[in-house]
Design a protein around this motif. Structure first.
Motif, short mmCIF file in Angstrom:
data_model
loop_
_atom_site.label_atom_id
_atom_site.label_comp_id
_atom_site.label_asym_id
_atom_site.label_seq_id
_atom_site.Cartn_x
_atom_site.Cartn_y
_atom_site.Cartn_z
N PHE A 174 14.34 1.34 20.41
CA PHE A 174 14.84 2.71 20.57
C PHE A 174 14.15 3.30 21.79
O PHE A 174 12.95 3.09 21.98
N ASP A 216 19.43 -0.91 19.73
CA ASP A 216 20.24 0.11 19.08
C ASP A 216 21.17 0.67 20.15
O ASP A 216 20.71 1.07 21.22
N CYS A 259 22.63 9.31 21.06
CA CYS A 259 21.94 10.53 20.64
C CYS A 259 20.56 10.72 21.30
O CYS A 259 20.10 11.83 21.48
N GLU A 260 19.91 9.61 21.66
CA GLU A 260 18.61 9.76 22.33
C GLU A 260 18.78 10.14 23.80
O GLU A 260 17.81 10.50 24.46
N LYS A 311 26.85 3.65 7.56
CA LYS A 311 25.72 4.53 7.87
C LYS A 311 26.03 5.91 7.33
O LYS A 311 27.01 6.54 7.73
N PHE A 352 17.24 11.35 5.16
CA PHE A 352 16.13 10.42 5.31
C PHE A 352 15.85 10.03 6.76
O PHE A 352 14.92 9.30 7.03
N ARG A 402 25.67 15.58 11.75
CA ARG A 402 26.39 14.35 12.06
C ARG A 402 27.45 14.01 11.01
O ARG A 402 27.95 12.88 10.97
N GLN A 462 29.08 10.35 10.58
CA GLN A 462 28.39 9.51 9.60
C GLN A 462 29.00 9.73 8.22
O GLN A 462 29.64 10.75 7.97
N LYS A 501 22.74 1.61 5.72
CA LYS A 501 21.63 2.49 6.11
C LYS A 501 21.85 3.88 5.52
O LYS A 501 22.95 4.39 5.66
N TYR A 556 18.70 -1.06 6.51
CA TYR A 556 17.71 -0.32 7.29
C TYR A 556 16.91 0.58 6.35
O TYR A 556 17.44 1.54 5.80
N SER A 567 13.23 5.88 8.36
CA SER A 567 11.99 6.62 8.60
C SER A 567 11.54 7.46 7.40
O SER A 567 10.36 7.45 7.04
N TYR A 615 9.82 -0.21 9.22
CA TYR A 615 8.57 0.15 9.90
C TYR A 615 7.38 -0.53 9.23
O TYR A 615 6.27 -0.48 9.74
#
Ligand code: PBG
Length: 324
Positions: free
Chosen positions: A79, A118, A122-123, A195, A200, A217, A221, A248, A271, A274, A313
């Protein structure tokens, strides 16, 4: 045969028996470790809401790769935090963008590491949505071309697999066509097929600085209330050429993982996101749960539900625990 003739406890007597009949096992080779890459040199920034997770600059990646490989975690997903954002998310497919640099660095320093990227905007958008806007709404068809360009730029930089997470309709076919047209027919697509619009993802949005600046979203989504729709989404992605189907988040959606496992023969990824990670970390830090045991039980439950691959993670921590 019932009690007292049949006694299930016979087979739980000791670890040798338990190991013999164990149905599900975790394997470091099936874990994917997420990496957040940021601009600059010699940077290693802790992410407050994700203890143990860092944003790192490109020069730190060789070290990250080494740690993963030493633990038997052979795959990472990248990412990126770009230098600048714009309305169209053009940093996502810049030749010298943050992810493109990261891929080249990793393939150069640790060629045996599998690099997944990925694919999302959005980033890279200043408004934080996963596609470009027309009349203040995320425009599906205009976004497809940018996503395909992004996936292609990742493949050109050397990515081993691309993973679209934007949830635009038709993106898998568009990406497949772009890859094939440019000689990347051997690069697989791991589709975030199912997704959900989930709370979360909160800590991730801090980590990757990608919270939407207006609205949410839910227009792209999925609604957490729906499970039949998950099968429809997955079917479309299979037909469009996905190689791996992803669900996810993971733990709140074990029923969906299990359904997909029953219906499809493609590999299934889940997934563990986070927020799911942060909750375990926070409770463990307070001493309310045994963090390692809850981690292992949680990841095992995702596998038991039917996932082959887990993006988490916890990948390195879990691999360490498996080593004993
Ligand atoms: C990009 C993307 C998100 C996550 C993975 N890819 C955020 C989102 O959709 O808002 C979330 C991952 C996590 O929470 O760990 N679209």
């Amino acid at each position: 045969m019932v009690f007292p003739e049949y006694r299930p406890r016979r087979m739980r007597k000791n670890e040798a028996f338990r190991g013999l009949i164990r149905e599900t096992r975790l394997d470091a080779a099936q874990l994917i470790h997420p990496l957040f890459v940021m601009p600059g040199k010699n940077k290693r920034e802790a992410i407050g809401s994700m203890p143990g997770v860092f944003r790192v600059s490109v020069d730190q990646l060789a070290q990250e790769a080494r740690e993963c490989l030493d633990l038997g975690v052979n795959s990472v997903i990248l990412f990126g935090l770009p230098e600048k954002k714009d309305a169209m998310g053009s940093g996502a497919h810049a030749k010298n963008g943050i992810i493109q640099q990261a891929i080249r660095e990793l393939k150069n320093k640790a060629p045996e590491l599998m690099v997944v990227t990925d694919v999302c905007l959005c980033e890279y958008t200043d408004h934080g949505h996963c596609g470009c806007l027309i009349n203040n709404a995320v425009d599906n068809d205009a976004t497809l071309e940018i996503l395909a360009k992004t996936a292609l730029s990742h493949a050109e930089a050397g990515a081993d697999m691309v993973a679209p997470s934007d949830m635009m309709d038709g993106r898998v076919a568009e990406i497949r066509a772009a890859l094939d047209e440019h000689g990347h027919e051997t690069v697989p697509i791991m589709s975030y097929a199912v997704k959900y619009a989930s709370a979360f993802y909160g800590p991730f949005r801090d980590a990757a600085d990608c919270a939407p600046q207006f609205g949410d979203r839910r227009g792209y989504q999925m609604d957490p209330a729906n499970s039949r729709e998950a099968l429809r989404e997955a079917t479309l992605d299979v037909d469009e050429g996905a190689d791996i189907l992803m669900v996810k988040p993971a733990v709140a959606y074990l029923d969906i993982i299990s359904k997909l496992r029953d219906e499809f023969d493609l590999p299934i990824a889940a997934y563990h996101v986070s927020g799911e990670y942060a909750m375990i970390k926070a409770a463990a830090e307070k001493g309310w749960i045994d963090g390692d045991k809850v981690m292992a039980e949680t990841l095992l439950s995702i596998k038991r539900a039917g996932a082959d691959i887990i993006i988490t993670y916890f990948a390195k921590d879990m691999a360490r625990l498996l080593r004993g």
